[in-house]
Scaffold this motif. Structure first.
Motif, PDB file in Angstrom:
ATOM      1  N   TYR A 185      -8.643   8.804  -1.756  1.00  0.00           N
ATOM      2  CA  TYR A 185      -8.862   7.370  -1.988  1.00  0.00           C
ATOM      3  C   TYR A 185      -8.724   6.658  -0.650  1.00  0.00           C
ATOM      4  O   TYR A 185      -7.743   5.940  -0.412  1.00  0.00           O
ATOM      5  N   PRO A 186      -9.668   6.831   0.261  1.00  0.00           N
ATOM      6  CA  PRO A 186      -9.477   6.368   1.641  1.00  0.00           C
ATOM      7  C   PRO A 186      -9.197   4.877   1.780  1.00  0.00           C
ATOM      8  O   PRO A 186      -8.251   4.488   2.475  1.00  0.00           O
ATOM      9  N   LEU A 187      -9.992   4.040   1.133  1.00  0.00           N
ATOM     10  CA  LEU A 187      -9.802   2.597   1.267  1.00  0.00           C
ATOM     11  C   LEU A 187      -8.600   2.115   0.464  1.00  0.00           C
ATOM     12  O   LEU A 187      -7.755   1.366   0.973  1.00  0.00           O
ATOM     13  N   LEU A 188      -8.505   2.537  -0.762  1.00  0.00           N
ATOM     14  CA  LEU A 188      -7.436   2.045  -1.640  1.00  0.00           C
ATOM     15  C   LEU A 188      -6.062   2.424  -1.111  1.00  0.00           C
ATOM     16  O   LEU A 188      -5.132   1.605  -1.118  1.00  0.00           O
ATOM     17  N   MET A 189      -5.895   3.676  -0.652  1.00  0.00           N
ATOM     18  CA  MET A 189      -4.597   4.086  -0.111  1.00  0.00           C
ATOM     19  C   MET A 189      -4.242   3.296   1.148  1.00  0.00           C
ATOM     20  O   MET A 189      -3.065   3.017   1.409  1.00  0.00           O
ATOM     21  N   ALA A 190      -5.264   2.932   1.924  1.00  0.00           N
ATOM     22  CA  ALA A 190      -5.001   2.101   3.108  1.00  0.00           C
ATOM     23  C   ALA A 190      -4.407   0.763   2.688  1.00  0.00           C
ATOM     24  O   ALA A 190      -3.407   0.300   3.259  1.00  0.00           O
ATOM     25  N   ILE A 191      -5.000   0.139   1.705  1.00  0.00           N
ATOM     26  CA  ILE A 191      -4.532  -1.173   1.250  1.00  0.00           C
ATOM     27  C   ILE A 191      -3.165  -1.075   0.593  1.00  0.00           C
ATOM     28  O   ILE A 191      -2.313  -1.963   0.772  1.00  0.00           O
ATOM     29  N   TRP A 192      -2.922  -0.013  -0.178  1.00  0.00           N
ATOM     30  CA  TRP A 192      -1.607   0.174  -0.812  1.00  0.00           C
ATOM     31  C   TRP A 192      -0.481   0.128   0.217  1.00  0.00           C
ATOM     32  O   TRP A 192       0.640  -0.257  -0.108  1.00  0.00           O
ATOM     33  N   LYS A 193      -0.764   0.543   1.441  1.00  0.00           N
ATOM     34  CA  LYS A 193       0.285   0.578   2.458  1.00  0.00           C
ATOM     35  C   LYS A 193       0.246  -0.655   3.367  1.00  0.00           C
ATOM     36  O   LYS A 193       1.277  -1.260   3.654  1.00  0.00           O
ATOM     37  N   ILE A 194      -0.942  -1.009   3.816  1.00  0.00           N
ATOM     38  CA  ILE A 194      -1.057  -2.127   4.761  1.00  0.00           C
ATOM     39  C   ILE A 194      -0.630  -3.440   4.120  1.00  0.00           C
ATOM     40  O   ILE A 194       0.097  -4.242   4.740  1.00  0.00           O
ATOM     41  N   ALA A 195      -1.043  -3.694   2.879  1.00  0.00           N
ATOM     42  CA  ALA A 195      -0.776  -4.995   2.252  1.00  0.00           C
ATOM     43  C   ALA A 195       0.717  -5.311   2.132  1.00  0.00           C
ATOM     44  O   ALA A 195       1.153  -6.380   2.570  1.00  0.00           O
ATOM     45  N   PRO A 196       1.556  -4.417   1.557  1.00  0.00           N
ATOM     46  CA  PRO A 196       2.980  -4.767   1.469  1.00  0.00           C
ATOM     47  C   PRO A 196       3.669  -4.813   2.821  1.00  0.00           C
ATOM     48  O   PRO A 196       4.593  -5.609   3.023  1.00  0.00           O
ATOM     49  N   ALA A 197       3.217  -3.978   3.761  1.00  0.00           N
ATOM     50  CA  ALA A 197       3.843  -3.985   5.089  1.00  0.00           C
ATOM     51  C   ALA A 197       3.609  -5.309   5.796  1.00  0.00           C
ATOM     52  O   ALA A 197       4.534  -5.888   6.393  1.00  0.00           O
ATOM     53  N   ILE A 198       2.385  -5.816   5.732  1.00  0.00           N
ATOM     54  CA  ILE A 198       2.079  -7.105   6.356  1.00  0.00           C
ATOM     55  C   ILE A 198       2.739  -8.242   5.587  1.00  0.00           C
ATOM     56  O   ILE A 198       3.264  -9.200   6.184  1.00  0.00           O
ATOM     57  N   ALA A 199       2.744  -8.153   4.274  1.00  0.00           N
ATOM     58  CA  ALA A 199       3.404  -9.182   3.465  1.00  0.00           C
ATOM     59  C   ALA A 199       4.864  -9.338   3.863  1.00  0.00           C
ATOM     60  O   ALA A 199       5.401 -10.446   3.913  1.00  0.00           O
ATOM     61  N   ALA A 200       5.511  -8.218   4.159  1.00  0.00           N
ATOM     62  CA  ALA A 200       6.932  -8.246   4.516  1.00  0.00           C
ATOM     63  C   ALA A 200       7.167  -8.648   5.971  1.00  0.00           C
ATOM     64  O   ALA A 200       8.313  -8.875   6.368  1.00  0.00           O
ATOM     65  N   GLY A 201       6.088  -8.719   6.778  1.00  0.00           N
ATOM     66  CA  GLY A 201       6.235  -9.185   8.152  1.00  0.00           C
ATOM     67  C   GLY A 201       6.283  -8.113   9.209  1.00  0.00           C
ATOM     68  O   GLY A 201       6.680  -8.376  10.354  1.00  0.00           O
ATOM     69  N   ASN A 202       5.859  -6.890   8.875  1.00  0.00           N
ATOM     70  CA  ASN A 202       5.872  -5.786   9.838  1.00  0.00           C
ATOM     71  C   ASN A 202       4.581  -5.735  10.647  1.00  0.00           C
ATOM     72  O   ASN A 202       3.598  -6.409  10.331  1.00  0.00           O
ATOM     73  N   THR A 203       4.569  -4.889  11.662  1.00  0.00           N
ATOM     74  CA  THR A 203       3.334  -4.506  12.331  1.00  0.00           C
ATOM     75  C   THR A 203       3.004  -3.066  11.932  1.00  0.00           C
ATOM     76  O   THR A 203       3.884  -2.315  11.488  1.00  0.00           O
ATOM     77  N   VAL A 204       1.732  -2.673  12.113  1.00  0.00           N
ATOM     78  CA  VAL A 204       1.223  -1.447  11.512  1.00  0.00           C
ATOM     79  C   VAL A 204       0.455  -0.618  12.527  1.00  0.00           C
ATOM     80  O   VAL A 204      -0.342  -1.149  13.302  1.00  0.00           O
ATOM     81  N   VAL A 205       0.688   0.702  12.481  1.00  0.00           N
ATOM     82  CA  VAL A 205      -0.202   1.680  13.116  1.00  0.00           C
ATOM     83  C   VAL A 205      -0.670   2.607  12.003  1.00  0.00           C
ATOM     84  O   VAL A 205       0.130   3.335  11.423  1.00  0.00           O
ATOM     85  N   PHE A 206      -1.971   2.571  11.723  1.00  0.00           N
ATOM     86  CA  PHE A 206      -2.531   3.233  10.548  1.00  0.00           C
ATOM     87  C   PHE A 206      -3.424   4.402  10.944  1.00  0.00           C
ATOM     88  O   PHE A 206      -4.291   4.266  11.816  1.00  0.00           O
ATOM     89  N   LYS A 207      -3.225   5.544  10.271  1.00  0.00           N
ATOM     90  CA  LYS A 207      -4.083   6.714  10.494  1.00  0.00           C
ATOM     91  C   LYS A 207      -4.729   7.146   9.186  1.00  0.00           C
ATOM     92  O   LYS A 207      -4.041   7.582   8.260  1.00  0.00           O
ATOM     93  N   PRO A 208      -6.066   7.051   9.090  1.00  0.00           N
ATOM     94  CA  PRO A 208      -6.751   7.591   7.922  1.00  0.00           C
ATOM     95  C   PRO A 208      -6.910   9.103   8.054  1.00  0.00           C
ATOM     96  O   PRO A 208      -6.635   9.674   9.118  1.00  0.00           O
ATOM     97  N   SER A 209      -7.360   9.751   6.989  1.00  0.00           N
ATOM     98  CA  SER A 209      -7.717  11.160   7.099  1.00  0.00           C
ATOM     99  C   SER A 209      -8.811  11.319   8.138  1.00  0.00           C
ATOM    100  O   SER A 209      -9.725  10.494   8.243  1.00  0.00           O
ATOM    101  N   GLU A 210      -8.736  12.392   8.896  1.00  0.00           N
ATOM    102  CA  GLU A 210      -9.746  12.617   9.931  1.00  0.00           C
ATOM    103  C   GLU A 210     -11.133  12.902   9.366  1.00  0.00           C
ATOM    104  O   GLU A 210     -12.137  12.793  10.089  1.00  0.00           O
ATOM    105  N   ILE A 211     -11.231  13.233   8.071  1.00  0.00           N
ATOM    106  CA  ILE A 211     -12.559  13.525   7.511  1.00  0.00           C
ATOM    107  C   ILE A 211     -13.133  12.356   6.704  1.00  0.00           C
ATOM    108  O   ILE A 211     -14.308  12.374   6.348  1.00  0.00           O
ATOM    109  N   THR A 212     -12.326  11.333   6.418  1.00  0.00           N
ATOM    110  CA  THR A 212     -12.839  10.154   5.688  1.00  0.00           C
ATOM    111  C   THR A 212     -12.386   8.846   6.347  1.00  0.00           C
ATOM    112  O   THR A 212     -11.714   8.027   5.717  1.00  0.00           O
ATOM    113  N   PRO A 213     -12.751   8.621   7.599  1.00  0.00           N
ATOM    114  CA  PRO A 213     -12.273   7.414   8.286  1.00  0.00           C
ATOM    115  C   PRO A 213     -13.200   6.208   8.183  1.00  0.00           C
ATOM    116  O   PRO A 213     -12.856   5.142   8.693  1.00  0.00           O
TER     117      PRO A 213
END
Length: 491
Positions: free
Chosen positions: A153-181
């Motif tokens: 679930y390349p896009l959905l899993m990205a949002i599941w993590k990025i959205a709460p992290a940004i909501a809480a005020g963090n910064t993010v370094v995100f790595k997708p799967s190398e075969i579905t970026p």
């Protein structure tokens, strides 16, 4: 094919320090659809440095909740306006049917809006303590959060993590799967366009042993969130000891789906198919172990096989397709090897079991919906996660045996129970060692509810308030209301 697709580091699109690239394939055709830069450890180090500076030096940690909410709402709006572009790209890169990828994009927008709305809602707690003190608790962002997601679930899993992290005020370094970026790269185009400050959200591309390991090991990363296989999760845990960073792991599963004799028959058959063959069985919470009460065992299998043989396998862009290809040739070979293991172990193959090769299928990674019966608890196909369209069926006599068989696993992610006796269904659910459970349904997921498992299925939770809290630190603050010397030491 076009230009090499880049990483997004500290507000800029960059090629890897290595200069290497990777070809991205369409799993339905085996054809190259894109070329992306192949990141290395140095790229992660640069991205982490940018995220750290954005958080500590450039003011992101002090950004108001209202501003963070505004950015998340805007991201959701733009993503929704480009939904067709995203779900077509997801199907091209991942292979899943278009009807599934379109739902994934819709769910991603809903998740962004949930956390955008939640951003301004968290509140602290105050305590009535014995002294003349005001004692309170607040939640604060952790800092730099590293994120690694899988290919199912390349896009959905990205949002599941990025959205709460940004909501809480963090910064993010995100790595997708190398075969579905590809949808992640497209998502970062929006992030760049709508004005997130430089360094707040970074995208690094590359494999797990290099890019993923550096992200988990880097001492300036203060939280790592990973979704993927349990063996990789162990490696993430070990790497995270470098600075005892906070971790959350959503790992594998071998989830039981229990059907009692008093269940609505056709409903249970329908959900048994959906539980395992949705997304080609490439779902961590798939109902890959079907437990049937012995009185309905033969009748249920007959109907199940009849229905499974009618599942239409094909290109995800064909609107009538019900099951697409597996993600890659390597993964297809792994699934096929497990089918051979099942045969050698003595399980009875009653449906599927083969790669589909006729015509255009031969260029892709298609495997038939597969069902094994007459399985035993100690078989590898019963105990190990296959992560493909392979269902193993077990037989039980009564409630007690169903619970015992269901819990006979090192995993504890999900479980389902089908019965018209709701009291019995509740009794059984309460006994199952799993974090996500369903009665008379399977697979529905809600942004408001926690997602995660017991045992070797992971640590922590995603979604809901629980997912938000995974990206916060809890601080105790005590305020003296009677300001005078303590008198503890003699003057």
């Amino acid at each position: 094919m076009g230009d090499v697709l880049k990483q997004y580091i500290n507000g800029e699109w960059k090629l890897s320090e290595s200069g290497n690239t990777r070809e991205i394939l369409n799993p339905a055709t085996g054809e190259v659809i894109a070329e992306v830069t192949e990141g290395i450890r140095a790229d992660v180090i640069n991205a982490v440095a940018g995220a750290k500076a954005a958080f500590y030096e450039n003011g992101w940690m002090d950004t108001s909740a209202v501003e963070r909410a505004r950015l998340l709402f805007k991201l959701a709006d733009v993503l929704e306006s480009r939904a067709e572009e995203f779900y077509k790209l997801e199907t091209t890169n991942n292979g899943k049917p278009i009807r599934e990828s379109s739902v994934d994009v819709s769910d991603a927008c809903a998740c962004l809006r949930y956390y955008a709305g939640f951003t301004t809602k968290p509140h602290g707690v105050t305590y009535d303590v014995p002294d003349d003190m005001q004692s309170l608790v607040v939640r604060e962002p952790i800092g730099v959060c590293g994120m690694i997601v899988p290919w199912n679930y390349p896009l959905l899993m990205a949002i599941w993590k990025i959205a709460p992290a940004i909501a809480a005020g963090n910064t993010v370094v995100f790595k997708p799967s190398e075969i579905t970026p590809l949808t992640a790269i497209k998502l970062f185009e929006i992030i760049d366009e709508i004005g997130f400050p430089k360094g707040v959200i970074n995208l690094v591309l590359g494999d797990g042993p290099n890019v993923g390991d550096e992200l988990a090991r880097n001492r300036d990363v203060e939280k790592i969130a990973f979704t993927g296989g349990t063996s990789t999760g162990r490696s993430i845990m070990k790497a995270a000891t470098s600075n005892i960073k906070k971790i959350s792991l959503e790992l594998g599963g071998k989830s039981p789906n229990i059907v009692f004799e008093d269940a609505d028959f056709e409903t249970a058959v329908d959900y048994a198919l959906f539980a395992i063959f949705c997304n080609q069985g490439q779902v961590c919470s798939a109902g890959s172990r079907l437990l049937l009460q012995e009185s309905i065992y033969d009748k249920f299998i007959e109907r199940l096989v009849e229905r499974a043989k009618k599942i239409k396998v094909g290109s995800g862009f064909d609107e009538s397709t019900e099951m697409g290809p597996l993600i890659s040739q390597n993964h297809m070979n792994k699934v096929l090897s497990y089918i051979e293991i099942g045969k050698k172990e003595g399980a009875k193959l009653v449906c599927g079991g083969n790669r589909i090769t006729e015509g255009t299928f031969g260029k892709g990674y298609f495997v038939e919906p597969t069902i094994f019966v007459d399985t035993l608890p100690d078989m590898r196909i019963v105990q190990e996660e296959i992560f493909g369209p392979v269902l193993v069926v077990q037989k039980f006599k009564d409630e007690k045996e169903a619970i015992k068989l269901a819990n006979d696993s090192c995993y504890g992610l999900a479980a389902g129970v089908f019965s018209n006796d709701i009291a019995k269904a509740h009794r059984v659910i309460r006994k199952l060692r799993a974090g996500i459970t369903w009665i008379n349904t399977y697979h529905p997921t809600y942004n408001e509810a926690p997602w995660g498992g017991y045992k070797q299925s992971g640590i922590g939770r995603e979604l809901g308030t629980y997912g938000y809290e995974e990206y916060t630190e809890v601080k105790q603050i005590n305020i003296n209301l009677d300001v005078k010397p303590t008198g503890w030491f003699a003057k």
